[in-house]
Motif scaffolding. Sequence first.
Motif, PDB file in Angstrom:
ATOM      1  N   CYS A  20      36.001  42.332  44.071  1.00  0.00           N
ATOM      2  CA  CYS A  20      37.070  42.864  44.937  1.00  0.00           C
ATOM      3  C   CYS A  20      37.015  42.139  46.282  1.00  0.00           C
ATOM      4  N   CYS A  25      33.825  46.638  49.761  1.00  0.00           N
ATOM      5  CA  CYS A  25      33.705  47.031  48.349  1.00  0.00           C
ATOM      6  C   CYS A  25      32.942  45.975  47.550  1.00  0.00           C
ATOM      7  N   ASP A  29      34.977  43.698  39.330  1.00  0.00           N
ATOM      8  CA  ASP A  29      35.892  44.408  38.427  1.00  0.00           C
ATOM      9  C   ASP A  29      36.244  43.489  37.269  1.00  0.00           C
ATOM     10  N   CYS A  42      39.990  45.440  43.163  1.00  0.00           N
ATOM     11  CA  CYS A  42      39.738  46.422  42.117  1.00  0.00           C
ATOM     12  C   CYS A  42      40.864  47.444  42.128  1.00  0.00           C
ATOM     13  N   ARG A  43      40.859  48.305  41.129  1.00  0.00           N
ATOM     14  CA  ARG A  43      41.967  49.250  41.017  1.00  0.00           C
ATOM     15  C   ARG A  43      41.984  50.258  42.163  1.00  0.00           C
ATOM     16  N   ASP A  44      40.842  50.486  42.808  1.00  0.00           N
ATOM     17  CA  ASP A  44      40.778  51.446  43.914  1.00  0.00           C
ATOM     18  C   ASP A  44      41.335  50.875  45.206  1.00  0.00           C
ATOM     19  N   HIS A  45      41.392  49.539  45.303  1.00  0.00           N
ATOM     20  CA  HIS A  45      41.818  48.931  46.562  1.00  0.00           C
ATOM     21  C   HIS A  45      43.015  47.994  46.403  1.00  0.00           C
TER      22      HIS A  45
END
Length: 280
Positions: A20, A25, A29, A42-45
Motif C-alpha cells: 500500500c 500502512c 496487499d 490496499c482496500r482500506d485506503h
Amino acid sequence: MSTTGDAEQPTTKAEIGAHCALPSCNLNDFLPIRCKCDKLFCRDHIAPDAHHCPLLVRSDSAQASASSTKLQRCAFSTCNKPSLEAYVSDTQDSADRTPARCSGCNQAFCAEHREPRAHACAPPEPAEPAPQKNAAAKALLAKHFGSSTGSGTSSTPSRPGANPKKLAQQRQIAVMKMRHKAKPADPKDTASSVPMDQRLHAFVRRAADDKASERVVWFRKTVWTGRALDILAAQFNLAITDTQPLKLLYVNDEGATIVLRTDQALTDQIPDGASLSLSR
C-alpha cells in the motif's frame, strides 16, 4: 528437491501483490487497487479521502469555486433563486457565448425575472440625449389610434430630471404593496387559479376622475388589451359603441399619456404596476 522448492517460495510470494502506497500502512496487499493518482493502495485506503489523494484536493477546490459561482442570486430584490448567469459563467466557455444578463441594466436574473418588464428594467442613462423618435411614425399612430390631446400621444408634461432607476425602484415597491390589495379585473379569475408571477397589476381610473375613484386590479399576463378594455368598461359602467368609443390610456414614467393598442397584448405595452385611465 524440497530444499530448492523451499528456497524459491519467498521469491514467488514477493512477486504477488504490492505494498500500500500509504506510508503509515505499507501493507502487502495481494489484490491492490490503482487510484487515479496512479498509486496502488490496499482496500482500506483506496478511497481518495483515505489516502489524501492530490486529485481529490484539486477536485474539491474546483467544486468550491463552481459552488461559489452558482450562489450568485437573481438581481431582483425579492427573489432568492440563482441567476441564469450563475450556471453559464464558466470562464472556459465565456469567449463564444452571450452573457445571460439583461441588455438594458446588465444585471443577472433568474428565468422568471429575465425579461426587462419583469424586473422593471432601468437601463443606465445614456451619455447623450436619446435621438427624437420618428415624427412620421408618431403622426401615423395618432391618425389611426387617436390621442388624448388630438395632436400627439402626450397629454401631460414630462418630468424633467426624473431618474429612471429611481422610478423603477419606486414601481417595484408599489407593485409589492399592490399585490396585497389588488383584485382580479376579470370576475372569472381567482387568486387561486392565477399564480402571482402570471399577474399584471395596474392602477385604473376614469380619465375625468381624480384618484379617489382609482382601483387596484390585476389581469392575466396573457390578456389582450381589447379584452382588458371591455372588462374595465364593465367595471366602471362605461358603454362602448360606435358613437361612444372608449380608449385605454397609459401614463408612463415621463408623465406622457399613451393610447394603448387594442390589437396587442397588454403586458407588451405596459409594465407591472402601471397607471391606466379610461377615456372617450
